[in-house]
Design an enzyme around this catalytic site. Structure first.
Site, PDB file in Angstrom:
ATOM      1  N   SER A   3      14.424  21.473 -16.309  1.00  0.00           N
ATOM      2  CA  SER A   3      13.231  22.276 -16.526  1.00  0.00           C
ATOM      3  C   SER A   3      13.611  23.572 -17.222  1.00  0.00           C
ATOM      4  O   SER A   3      14.676  24.135 -16.980  1.00  0.00           O
ATOM      5  CB  SER A   3      12.554  22.584 -15.182  1.00  0.00           C
ATOM      6  OG  SER A   3      11.587  23.605 -15.324  1.00  0.00           O
ATOM      7  N   HIS A   6       0.829  -1.210   0.000  1.00  0.00           N
ATOM      8  CA  HIS A   6       0.000   0.000   0.000  1.00  0.00           C
ATOM      9  C   HIS A   6       0.865   1.263   0.000  1.00  0.00           C
ATOM     10  O   HIS A   6       0.434   2.316   0.458  1.00  0.00           O
ATOM     11  CB  HIS A   6      -0.958   0.024   1.189  1.00  0.00           C
ATOM     12  CG  HIS A   6      -1.776  -1.214   1.339  1.00  0.00           C
ATOM     13  ND1 HIS A   6      -2.923  -1.449   0.612  1.00  0.00           N
ATOM     14  CD2 HIS A   6      -1.591  -2.305   2.120  1.00  0.00           C
ATOM     15  CE1 HIS A   6      -3.425  -2.629   0.948  1.00  0.00           C
ATOM     16  NE2 HIS A   6      -2.630  -3.172   1.857  1.00  0.00           N
ATOM     17  N   GLU A  32       9.826   8.020 -16.929  1.00  0.00           N
ATOM     18  CA  GLU A  32       8.512   8.614 -17.158  1.00  0.00           C
ATOM     19  C   GLU A  32       7.996   8.303 -18.554  1.00  0.00           C
ATOM     20  O   GLU A  32       6.813   7.991 -18.743  1.00  0.00           O
ATOM     21  CB  GLU A  32       8.575  10.136 -16.942  1.00  0.00           C
ATOM     22  CG  GLU A  32       8.681  10.543 -15.492  1.00  0.00           C
ATOM     23  CD  GLU A  32       8.753  12.049 -15.307  1.00  0.00           C
ATOM     24  OE1 GLU A  32       8.625  12.490 -14.165  1.00  0.00           O
ATOM     25  OE2 GLU A  32       8.943  12.781 -16.316  1.00  0.00           O
ATOM     26  N   LYS A  65      15.590  21.613 -11.074  1.00  0.00           N
ATOM     27  CA  LYS A  65      14.946  20.342 -11.404  1.00  0.00           C
ATOM     28  C   LYS A  65      15.887  19.393 -12.142  1.00  0.00           C
ATOM     29  O   LYS A  65      16.687  19.791 -12.968  1.00  0.00           O
ATOM     30  CB  LYS A  65      13.709  20.584 -12.287  1.00  0.00           C
ATOM     31  CG  LYS A  65      12.588  21.343 -11.625  1.00  0.00           C
ATOM     32  CD  LYS A  65      11.928  20.523 -10.534  1.00  0.00           C
ATOM     33  CE  LYS A  65      11.198  19.314 -11.075  1.00  0.00           C
ATOM     34  NZ  LYS A  65      10.111  19.663 -11.988  1.00  0.00           N
TER      35      LYS A  65
END
Length: 476
Positions: free
Chosen positions: A293, A172, A306, A299
Site C-alpha cells: 500500500s 454458506h 484480485e 499491507k
C-alpha cells in the site's frame, strides 16, 4: 520468374491513393471514413496466418493450373520476404490499405510485379479473413491448452503434497465439515479439467477451413479445397459457402469457454483472497505475487488473484459483445463482422495472462497447516460425524440431529469443541453414546471416515491426485 517491378525499399503504401476495389467508385473515400472503417491497427497481428494461408492458396492454384510454377514460386518467395520484414519491425502498415490482407497484397505486388495481383484469384477477403482468424485462434488454443495443463500440473502436485493437511470445508462460508487441503485443491482441478475438455471440443469446430467460399457463393475457378485444407492442417473444408464467410460461432464458443474458465479462476481467486486475509490466515502468498500500500506500510495485497477475479467481467463482456454482434446479421458477410476481432483478441490475451499468473503462483502457495487445523477444530466440523455415529447406534436421523444440535449449543456456551467434551457431558444428550465416540469426533477420524471414491480421506486424495496426473500425461 516474374521480374520485380520495384525494390521493397521504395514501396510506400501510405502514398497509394487507389483502392484495389476502387474501379466502381468516382471519388476517394472520406478521410475520416477511411480511418473509421480500417482494421489494420488491430488485425495486423494476423500477418503470419494471412501469409500462411496465401502460400497454401498459391500452391493450390499452381496445382490446378491457375498459376504457373514460376508465378507460384515468385509469390511464395515474396510472401516469405514480407513476413521476415514484418518480424524485423520494418514493414510499413497503411490505414489507407484498410486491413492486413490488402497491406500484404499491395507489398507483394510492389515487390514482384503483376504476378502479385494474381494471388487473390479464386478467393475473397471474406473467406480469407475467416481462414486467418481460425488459423490464429487454433494456434492460440494450443498455447492456452499448454498453459492450462501447466496450471493443473502444479495444482495436482500441491494437492498430492497436502493430501492429509486438514482444513475446514465450508457451506454458506460457514464451517461445515473437515476436509483436506489437497481435496480442496483437487476440486479446483475438476473445474479446470472441464475447461480443458471444453477447449479441446471448441478446437474441433475452429479447425474447419472456409477458404474457397470466396465472397459468398464459391468460385468458378477449379480450386482444390481439400488440398488447401491439408496444407493448412485443417480437418476438412467447410460445407456451405454462405455459412463459411459469415460464421463466427467458433469465436463465440471460444469466448464462452473463456468465460467459464475465468468464472472458475475468479472463484479460486476469491478463496485465495479470503485465505490470505488476517481473518483467515490459511495461506501465505510469496511476496513476488503481491504488492503493498502507498499509505499503509503493513499491507500485503493479493493483487494477482484480485486482478484475475476482476478480469472475469472483462471476458464476460466480450462474450456478450460477440453474441450481440451476430444476433441480427442476415447471410452472408457484413461489415459488422470486422468487430469480432478486438473482443476475441483481448479475450485471448486476457486468458493467457491469467493462466500464466496462476500457473506461476499456485505451486508457490504455502499453507499454514496449524492455522487451518485450528479453524476446523473450532467450528464444530465433526458435528455430522456425531449424528452419523448416533444413527449407526440405532437413533433416528432427526432425533440424532436434535441431539447433536443440543451438544453444539452446549459447546458454544462452554467454548469447547465436541472432541473436547467429556464422555459424561456428551451422554447427558444421549445415553447411547459410549467411549468409541471419540474415534469419530477427531478431525483425523472424520476425514479418514470418508474413504470412498471422491471422498476426502487422505488415501483417496492421494489416489485422486495420481489419476489426475495420469490424465495430464495422456495429453502428450
Amino acid at each position: 520468374m516474374t521480374q520485380k517491378s520495384a525494390p521493397s525499399a521504395e514501396h510506400n503504401p501510405a502514398a497509394e491513393t487507389e483502392k484495389p476495389w476502387g474501379g466502381r467508385f468516382s471519388e476517394p473515400t472520406d478521410a475520416f471514413v477511411e480511418g473509421f472503417t480500417a482494421s489494420v491497427l488491430f488485425d495486423k497481428r494476423l500477418y503470419h496466418h494471412d501469409i500462411e494461408g496465401s502460400i497454401a492458396h498459391a500452391t493450390m492454384l499452381s496445382k490446378v493450373g491457375v498459376l504457373t510454377e514460376m508465378e507460384r514460386d515468385a509469390i511464395v518467395q515474396g510472401l516469405k520476404e514480407i513476413r521476415a520484414e514484418i518480424e524485423r519491425g520494418e514493414f510499413q502498415w497503411s490505414v489507407q490499405l484498410e486491413d492486413v490482407h490488402m497491406n500484404i497484397e499491395s507489398a507483394l505486388t510492389a515487390r514482384i510485379g503483376i504476378t502479385g495481383k494474381k494471388l487473390h484469384t479464386g478467393r475473397s477477403r471474406n473467406d480469407q479473413v475467416a481462414t486467418d482468424v481460425r488459423l490464429y485462434l487454433r494456434d492460440e488454443i494450443d498455447t492456452i491448452a499448454a498453459e492450462l495443463t501447466r496450471l493443473q500440473s502444479g495444482l495436482i502436485d500441491l494437492a498430492a503434497a497436502h493430501n492429509d493437511t486438514i482444513m475446514p470445508g465450508f457451506t454458506h462460508l460457514q464451517t461445515a465439515q473437515p476436509v483436506t487441503f489437497g481435496h480442496h485443491l483437487l476440486a479446483w482441478n475438476e473445474m479446470l479439467q472441464r475447461d480443458y475438455e471444453r477447449l479441446m471440443d471448441t478446437r474441433k469446430r475452429v479447425n474447419i477451413m472456409p477458404l474457397g467460399a470466396a465472397a459468398l457463393a464459391g468460385t468458378t475457378y477449379p480450386i482444390d479445397r481439400i488440398q488447401t485444407a491439408e496444407l493448412l492442417g485443417f480437418d476438412r473444408p467447410s460445407e456451405n459457402s454462405l455459412d463459411s464467410v459469415s460464421d463466427r460461432d467458433f469465436a463465440i464458443e471460444f469466448c464462452s469457454f473463456a468465460s467459464l474458465l475465468l468464472m472458475h479462476m475468479s472463484r479460486m481467486s476469491e478463496e485465495l483472497v479470503l485465505w490470505t486475509s488476517s481473518q483467515f490466515n490459511f495461506i501465505n502468498l510469496p511476496d513476488r505475487f503481491c504488492t503493498g500500500s502507498s499509505i499503509m506500510p503493513q499491507k500485503k495485497n493479493p493483487d494477482v488473484p484480485e486482478l484475475v477475479r476482476g478480469k472475469s467481467g472483462r471476458v464476460y463482456g466480450h462474450l456478450m459483445s460477440l453474441l450481440t454482434l451476430m444476433k441480427s446479421q442476415p447471410l452472408a458477410y457484413n461489415k459488422d463482422n470486422q468487430e469480432d476481432k478486438e473482443p476475441l483478441f483481448d479475450t485471448l490475451d486476457t486468458v493467457k495472462g491469467c493462466l500464466r499468473a496462476f500457473a506461476d503462483m499456485i505451486p508457490a502457495l504455502e499453507p499454514r497447516k496449524d492455522v487451518m487445523r485450528e479453524a476446523a477444530r473450532r467450528g464444530f466440523a465433526t458435528a455430522t460425524d456425531l449424528a452419523d455415529y448416533l444413527v449407526r447406534k440405532g437413533v433416528a436421523f432427526r432425533d440424532a440431529h436434535e441431539v447433536v444440535g443440543k451438544s453444539v449449543a452446549f459447546g458454544v456456551a462452554e467454548n469447547r469443541d465436541l472432541a473436547e467434551m467429556s464422555l459424561e457431558e456428551l451422554q447427558q444428550f444421549s445415553t447411547v453414546i459410549s467411549a468409541d465416540v471419540f474415534d469419530v469426533l477427531t478431525l483425523e477420524g472424520s476425514v479418514a471416515a470418508r474413504d470412498h471414491l471422491g471422498g476426502t480421506a487422505p488415501a483417496q486424495v492421494a489416489a485422486a491426485a495420481k489419476r489426475a496426473k495420469a490424465l495430464l500425461r495422456q495429453r502428450g
